[in-house]
Design a protein around this motif. Structure first.
Motif, mmCIF file in Angstrom:
data_model
loop_
_atom_site.group_PDB
_atom_site.id
_atom_site.type_symbol
_atom_site.label_atom_id
_atom_site.label_comp_id
_atom_site.label_asym_id
_atom_site.label_seq_id
_atom_site.Cartn_x
_atom_site.Cartn_y
_atom_site.Cartn_z
ATOM 1 N N GLY A 1 -49.995 -3.256 -46.397
ATOM 2 C CA GLY A 1 -50.446 -2.502 -47.547
ATOM 3 C C GLY A 1 -51.907 -2.124 -47.453
ATOM 4 O O GLY A 1 -52.524 -2.252 -46.394
ATOM 5 N N LEU A 2 -52.419 -1.624 -48.569
ATOM 6 C CA LEU A 2 -53.816 -1.236 -48.587
ATOM 7 C C LEU A 2 -54.474 -1.717 -49.861
ATOM 8 O O LEU A 2 -53.843 -1.795 -50.912
ATOM 9 C CB LEU A 2 -53.997 0.265 -48.380
ATOM 10 C CG LEU A 2 -53.350 1.328 -49.244
ATOM 11 C CD1 LEU A 2 -53.973 2.695 -48.931
ATOM 12 C CD2 LEU A 2 -51.856 1.417 -49.011
ATOM 13 N N ALA A 3 -55.745 -2.059 -49.703
ATOM 14 C CA ALA A 3 -56.539 -2.551 -50.820
ATOM 15 C C ALA A 3 -57.797 -1.712 -50.896
ATOM 16 O O ALA A 3 -58.438 -1.469 -49.875
ATOM 17 C CB ALA A 3 -56.900 -4.024 -50.606
ATOM 18 N N VAL A 4 -58.122 -1.264 -52.089
ATOM 19 C CA VAL A 4 -59.307 -0.421 -52.251
ATOM 20 C C VAL A 4 -60.155 -0.978 -53.375
ATOM 21 O O VAL A 4 -59.653 -1.639 -54.285
ATOM 22 C CB VAL A 4 -58.917 1.053 -52.524
ATOM 23 C CG1 VAL A 4 -58.347 1.698 -51.266
ATOM 24 C CG2 VAL A 4 -57.917 1.150 -53.655
ATOM 25 N N ALA A 5 -61.439 -0.722 -53.274
ATOM 26 C CA ALA A 5 -62.372 -1.281 -54.240
ATOM 27 C C ALA A 5 -62.125 -0.665 -55.613
ATOM 28 O O ALA A 5 -62.282 0.546 -55.801
ATOM 29 C CB ALA A 5 -63.804 -1.021 -53.783
ATOM 30 N N ALA A 6 -61.724 -1.496 -56.570
ATOM 31 C CA ALA A 6 -61.468 -1.003 -57.928
ATOM 32 C C ALA A 6 -62.760 -0.499 -58.549
ATOM 33 O O ALA A 6 -63.815 -1.105 -58.387
ATOM 34 C CB ALA A 6 -60.881 -2.126 -58.782
ATOM 35 N N GLY A 7 -62.685 0.649 -59.203
ATOM 36 C CA GLY A 7 -63.844 1.171 -59.916
ATOM 37 C C GLY A 7 -64.830 1.926 -59.057
ATOM 38 O O GLY A 7 -65.730 2.584 -59.572
ATOM 39 N N SER A 8 -64.668 1.881 -57.737
ATOM 40 C CA SER A 8 -65.602 2.651 -56.919
ATOM 41 C C SER A 8 -64.898 3.446 -55.819
ATOM 42 O O SER A 8 -65.503 4.351 -55.248
ATOM 43 C CB SER A 8 -66.687 1.749 -56.328
ATOM 44 O OG SER A 8 -66.112 0.682 -55.634
ATOM 45 N N ALA A 9 -63.649 3.149 -55.502
ATOM 46 C CA ALA A 9 -62.880 4.011 -54.597
ATOM 47 C C ALA A 9 -62.117 5.017 -55.441
ATOM 48 O O ALA A 9 -61.808 4.757 -56.608
ATOM 49 C CB ALA A 9 -61.915 3.186 -53.758
ATOM 50 N N ILE A 10 -61.838 6.177 -54.853
ATOM 51 C CA ILE A 10 -61.154 7.212 -55.618
ATOM 52 C C ILE A 10 -59.807 7.529 -54.977
ATOM 53 O O ILE A 10 -59.604 7.330 -53.783
ATOM 54 C CB ILE A 10 -62.027 8.478 -55.765
ATOM 55 C CG1 ILE A 10 -62.480 9.016 -54.412
ATOM 56 C CG2 ILE A 10 -63.234 8.178 -56.632
ATOM 57 C CD1 ILE A 10 -63.333 10.283 -54.506
ATOM 58 N N ILE A 11 -58.908 8.021 -55.806
ATOM 59 C CA ILE A 11 -57.535 8.220 -55.373
ATOM 60 C C ILE A 11 -57.115 9.669 -55.658
ATOM 61 O O ILE A 11 -57.264 10.165 -56.769
ATOM 62 C CB ILE A 11 -56.601 7.187 -56.059
ATOM 63 C CG1 ILE A 11 -55.170 7.285 -55.548
ATOM 64 C CG2 ILE A 11 -56.655 7.274 -57.567
ATOM 65 C CD1 ILE A 11 -54.310 6.074 -55.947
ATOM 66 N N ALA A 12 -56.679 10.344 -54.606
ATOM 67 C CA ALA A 12 -56.199 11.722 -54.750
ATOM 68 C C ALA A 12 -54.713 11.677 -55.039
ATOM 69 O O ALA A 12 -53.996 10.883 -54.444
ATOM 70 C CB ALA A 12 -56.441 12.503 -53.467
ATOM 71 N N GLU A 13 -54.255 12.517 -55.931
ATOM 72 C CA GLU A 13 -52.826 12.635 -56.250
ATOM 73 C C GLU A 13 -52.198 11.258 -56.453
ATOM 74 O O GLU A 13 -51.316 10.835 -55.696
ATOM 75 C CB GLU A 13 -52.106 13.386 -55.118
ATOM 76 C CG GLU A 13 -52.699 14.754 -54.831
ATOM 77 C CD GLU A 13 -52.128 15.347 -53.546
ATOM 78 O OE1 GLU A 13 -50.903 15.453 -53.448
ATOM 79 O OE2 GLU A 13 -52.932 15.675 -52.643
ATOM 80 N N PRO A 14 -52.635 10.537 -57.484
ATOM 81 C CA PRO A 14 -52.181 9.153 -57.665
ATOM 82 C C PRO A 14 -50.660 9.010 -57.695
ATOM 83 O O PRO A 14 -50.119 8.061 -57.105
ATOM 84 C CB PRO A 14 -52.809 8.717 -58.993
ATOM 85 C CG PRO A 14 -53.662 9.828 -59.464
ATOM 86 C CD PRO A 14 -53.621 10.947 -58.494
ATOM 87 N N ALA A 15 -49.959 9.931 -58.353
ATOM 88 C CA ALA A 15 -48.493 9.797 -58.444
ATOM 89 C C ALA A 15 -47.875 9.871 -57.052
ATOM 90 O O ALA A 15 -47.000 9.079 -56.696
ATOM 91 C CB ALA A 15 -47.920 10.882 -59.350
ATOM 92 N N ALA A 16 -48.380 10.806 -56.224
ATOM 93 C CA ALA A 16 -47.845 10.957 -54.865
ATOM 94 C C ALA A 16 -48.193 9.738 -54.016
ATOM 95 O O ALA A 16 -47.392 9.295 -53.184
ATOM 96 C CB ALA A 16 -48.398 12.230 -54.222
ATOM 97 N N VAL A 17 -49.390 9.191 -54.215
ATOM 98 C CA VAL A 17 -49.809 8.004 -53.458
ATOM 99 C C VAL A 17 -48.898 6.830 -53.789
ATOM 100 O O VAL A 17 -48.403 6.127 -52.892
ATOM 101 C CB VAL A 17 -51.287 7.652 -53.776
ATOM 102 C CG1 VAL A 17 -51.619 6.239 -53.303
ATOM 103 C CG2 VAL A 17 -52.225 8.663 -53.133
ATOM 104 N N ILE A 18 -48.655 6.625 -55.066
ATOM 105 C CA ILE A 18 -47.837 5.485 -55.494
ATOM 106 C C ILE A 18 -46.396 5.663 -55.025
ATOM 107 O O ILE A 18 -45.768 4.717 -54.517
ATOM 108 C CB ILE A 18 -47.953 5.300 -57.027
ATOM 109 C CG1 ILE A 18 -49.375 4.776 -57.337
ATOM 110 C CG2 ILE A 18 -46.887 4.359 -57.566
ATOM 111 C CD1 ILE A 18 -49.780 4.891 -58.777
ATOM 112 N N ALA A 19 -45.886 6.893 -55.115
ATOM 113 C CA ALA A 19 -44.519 7.153 -54.640
ATOM 114 C C ALA A 19 -44.419 6.884 -53.141
ATOM 115 O O ALA A 19 -43.458 6.281 -52.666
ATOM 116 C CB ALA A 19 -44.123 8.595 -54.958
ATOM 117 N N ALA A 20 -45.439 7.330 -52.379
ATOM 118 C CA ALA A 20 -45.424 7.121 -50.924
ATOM 119 C C ALA A 20 -45.474 5.633 -50.596
ATOM 120 O O ALA A 20 -44.785 5.158 -49.690
ATOM 121 C CB ALA A 20 -46.603 7.853 -50.273
ATOM 122 N N ALA A 21 -46.284 4.867 -51.332
ATOM 123 C CA ALA A 21 -46.389 3.428 -51.091
ATOM 124 C C ALA A 21 -45.065 2.737 -51.409
ATOM 125 O O ALA A 21 -44.584 1.894 -50.638
ATOM 126 C CB ALA A 21 -47.526 2.828 -51.915
#
Lengths: 295, 295
Positions: free
Chosen positions: A259-279
């Motif tokens: 999986g992947l872990a990103v810094a909460a509150g300082s990393a940004i996410i493009a197309e969150p719905a698509a990212v979550i669906a892909a994960a």
């Protein structure tokens, strides 16, 4: 307009246009939408060679080349923007795409110094030039807090104790490299640091780990290991934030990680719905973590 | 033979055979030659999948698979060696090449811990198992000091002030990553950290920078930048030393760098004449530097 008319917290009032200086990727569109939701007009200034024409053409926009700081100030002023935000990928630019104008040429000794630094210093430097011209550079947090990754499990499942340990180790690697203005990402699998990002970018780094897996040079079995993205300690949070999108998730799956872990509150996410669906599709976890927890 | 018969400095006397546990590359041959020059007989124990058959067959030799610590002890004893040295590349092994024997199986919980660490800990752990069986693991410095890189300019020219600054920065990056048992190499060009080595190895890292250059994603012009190889601070100097050979030089040229700097006295050089000729041909500098100078 007097300084008094600036709104609470320094944000300009409803209706005032906001300059969005656009690098590549889909983030500029997400930011423009967030700005519109706040009742402000986004004006897009695309960096030639990086910004996506199809995104820019949906909004009022103009184009600049990297190095044209003078022209950038003029076109921003012409659109009556007093505030600007930086968003999007600007990997170290191909030299052929840098076009110097006269005002920038005057600043060349300083730009030369900027280019000797990494991307972070490059962007800080350009921001400094714009600020000298009277523009206010605002952080993305003020403008579009919804693009930031929240804390907790966003897709998949709670990371295991081993995953948590790998995440903590990767955060320490990123923190150790903070003084060097180098990458914001590392890959750790079962306590082995498989890759550290420098100039190549996250997707290249993931492709490298996929290849090491194919050659059976990774001791951890498939499905073990994490990609971690976090800002460097002390990084100017107004630009060059660690970012993930659907492609990142596809590549994490290709590298055989958990999986992947990103810094909460300082990393940004493009197309969150698509990212979550892909994960979810790839059975990966995606978590927002406290980057300081590893310190 | 009593302990009194051990020679000055702990080195066994003239004639006593020395076990050379051989990974890949041309270093085992250089070490065997150095041992012969000292009047001792080298006995080569090749790690299957890594050691070069044509090198081993020039000497008394045997083969072991990684994981066969019990068998390794037995064959070393059978050849009456009481001292052993590790030499050659053992990148993290393909799992398919690990063959566990019964004695190793008994030690599996410990080996599992070793494999959770990086290569350095892996080799330290195997050495520990051999030492428990009564063998003395000697450092390469004792056996073949001539394979170590000396200080100063070995090929090309004195690095420029910019090169020196890049070298110092790369040494700092390597030192910062010391706690993580990660790579021993980094590439810096005009103060930009282009690449940091982890599991992929130096040649892969250089190929990556060559590709970034081809894509014009390196700000520094061709002929600027250095590859630096140095051991991690606190590394056990008995194995997994940073190494360069003729191929390293070819790849440094391919990545468009100015030269390479390696830690004097702790990095090792394969085929020095060929390395120096390759550097001169490619107009690169090659220097041995004090790795502690950057601290």
């Amino acid at each position: 307009m007097t300084p008094d008319s600036i709104g609470v917290g320094g944000v300009a009032p409803h209706g005032e246009p906001l300059a969005i200086i656009c690098g590549g990727g889909s983030f500029p569109a997400a930011v423009a939408e967030a700005v519109q939701r706040q009742g402000r007009e986004p004006v897009m200034f695309g960096i030639r060679g990086w910004a996506d024409r199809t995104v820019l053409e949906r909004y009022k926009h103009d184009w600049v080349a990297l190095g044209q700081a003078g022209r950038l100030v003029r076109v921003i002023n012409a659109h009556h923007c007093r505030e600007a935000v930086f968003i999007g990928t600007v990997l170290r630019p191909p030299l052929s795409q840098i076009r110097l104008d006269w005002q920038t040429l005057r600043l060349l000794p300083r730009l030369a110094r900027l280019f000797r630094g990494g991307d972070d210093r490059l962007l800080s430097g350009i921001a400094g030039l714009l600020e000298e011209a009277g523009l206010r550079i605002v952080g993305l947090q003020e403008i579009a807090p919804e693009v930031f990754v929240p804390a907790g499990v966003l897709a998949g499942y709670q990371p295991s104790a081993r995953d948590d340990s790998d995440i903590a180790q990767a955060l320490k690697v990123i923190a150790a490299l903070g003084p060097f203005d180098v990458g914001q990402a590392a890959i750790v699998a079962d306590s082995n640091v498989l890759a550290v990002e420098a100039a190549e970018g996250t997707d290249n780094m993931l492709a490298r780990v996929a290849e090491l897996r194919r050659l059976r040079r990774v001791a951890a079995p498939p499905g073990v290991g994490v990609l971690v993205k976090a800002p460097k300690p002390g990084q100017d949070r107004r630009f060059d934030l660690p970012a993930i999108g659907p492609q990142t998730v596809e590549n994490v799956a290709g590298a055989g990680l958990a999986g992947l872990a990103v810094a909460a509150g300082s990393a940004i996410i493009a197309e969150p719905a698509a990212v979550i669906a892909a994960a979810d599709r790839a059975k990966l976890f995606l978590v927002g973590v406290d980057e300081d927890a590893a310190q």
